[in-house]
Design an enzyme around this catalytic site. Structure first.
Site, PDB file in Angstrom:
ATOM      1  N   SER A  31       0.844  -1.187   0.000  1.00 38.71           N
ATOM      2  CA  SER A  31       0.000   0.000   0.000  1.00 38.71           C
ATOM      3  C   SER A  31       0.878   1.235   0.000  1.00 38.71           C
ATOM      4  O   SER A  31       2.042   1.177   0.369  1.00 38.71           O
ATOM      5  CB  SER A  31      -0.892   0.022   1.241  1.00 38.71           C
ATOM      6  OG  SER A  31      -1.724  -1.111   1.271  1.00 38.71           O
ATOM      7  N   SER A  69      -4.530  -4.080  -1.902  1.00 39.44           N
ATOM      8  CA  SER A  69      -3.736  -2.874  -1.653  1.00 39.44           C
ATOM      9  C   SER A  69      -4.652  -1.801  -1.077  1.00 39.44           C
ATOM     10  O   SER A  69      -5.818  -1.692  -1.445  1.00 39.44           O
ATOM     11  CB  SER A  69      -3.053  -2.383  -2.932  1.00 39.44           C
ATOM     12  OG  SER A  69      -3.992  -1.881  -3.847  1.00 39.44           O
ATOM     13  N   ASP A  71      -4.158   1.600  -1.167  1.00 44.41           N
ATOM     14  CA  ASP A  71      -3.617   2.874  -1.618  1.00 44.41           C
ATOM     15  C   ASP A  71      -4.562   4.007  -1.236  1.00 44.41           C
ATOM     16  O   ASP A  71      -5.776   3.900  -1.381  1.00 44.41           O
ATOM     17  CB  ASP A  71      -3.405   2.859  -3.133  1.00 44.41           C
ATOM     18  CG  ASP A  71      -2.473   1.736  -3.577  1.00 44.41           C
ATOM     19  OD1 ASP A  71      -1.671   1.279  -2.743  1.00 44.41           O
ATOM     20  OD2 ASP A  71      -2.569   1.328  -4.734  1.00 44.41           O
TER      21      ASP A  71
END
Length: 155
Positions: A31, A69, A71
């Site tokens: 991430s 992930s 993000d």
């Protein structure tokens, strides 16, 4: 950040992952958090659009979005002063017109890519638990590769 397969890691279109074979790069889940700060006067909608461009800067390094992930891209502006306890019911807000946002988008893309590369080249190779190792990107080798591909003048 997920740097993906060796062949995918790029800098300015140069296949750095292929050119530095002594640097083990494995695809892993990961991430990233990117914070975009600007003094351009923008409202929340334009800031949201600006923040999303950090993902393009991440993609320039060859990273991909993967399941799992986390993000996160955030943006804020200091371009307007918002009254804390206004006496009036309304206040004026200055906002950059949509037709003039492209230079800001480009700046976020380039700055994000550069921030990632700065972090990788300033890092120290670190061994963690269960044999996991995070490798720094050796700046001298990166400069050699970029010179080889004509992106930097001969040193």
């Amino acid at each position: 950040a997920n740097m993906g397969q060796r062949a995918e890691f790029q800098v300015a279109g140069v296949p750095v992952g292929r050119e530095i074979p002594e640097l083990p790069v494995k695809a892993k889940e990961g991430s990233i958090i990117a914070i975009v700060a600007t003094d351009a006067p923008l409202d929340h909608l334009k800031l949201s659009r600006l923040a999303s461009r950090a993902g393009i800067g991440l993609a320039r390094t060859g990273s991909t979005v993967r399941h799992g992930s986390g993000d996160l891209f955030l943006a804020f502006s200091t371009g307007n002063r918002i009254p804390h306890q206004p006496k009036a019911n309304t206040f004026l807000l200055t906002v950059v017109d949509d037709n003039h946002l492209n230079p800001l988008f480009e700046a976020v893309e380039e700055a994000t890519e550069e921030a990632i590369l700065n972090a990788l080249t300033a890092a120290t190779t670190t061994a963690g638990r269960e044999g996991n190792t995070a490798y720094a990107l050796p700046l001298d080798r990166l400069l050699d590769v970029m010179t080889k591909y004509g992106r930097l003048p001969a040193r």
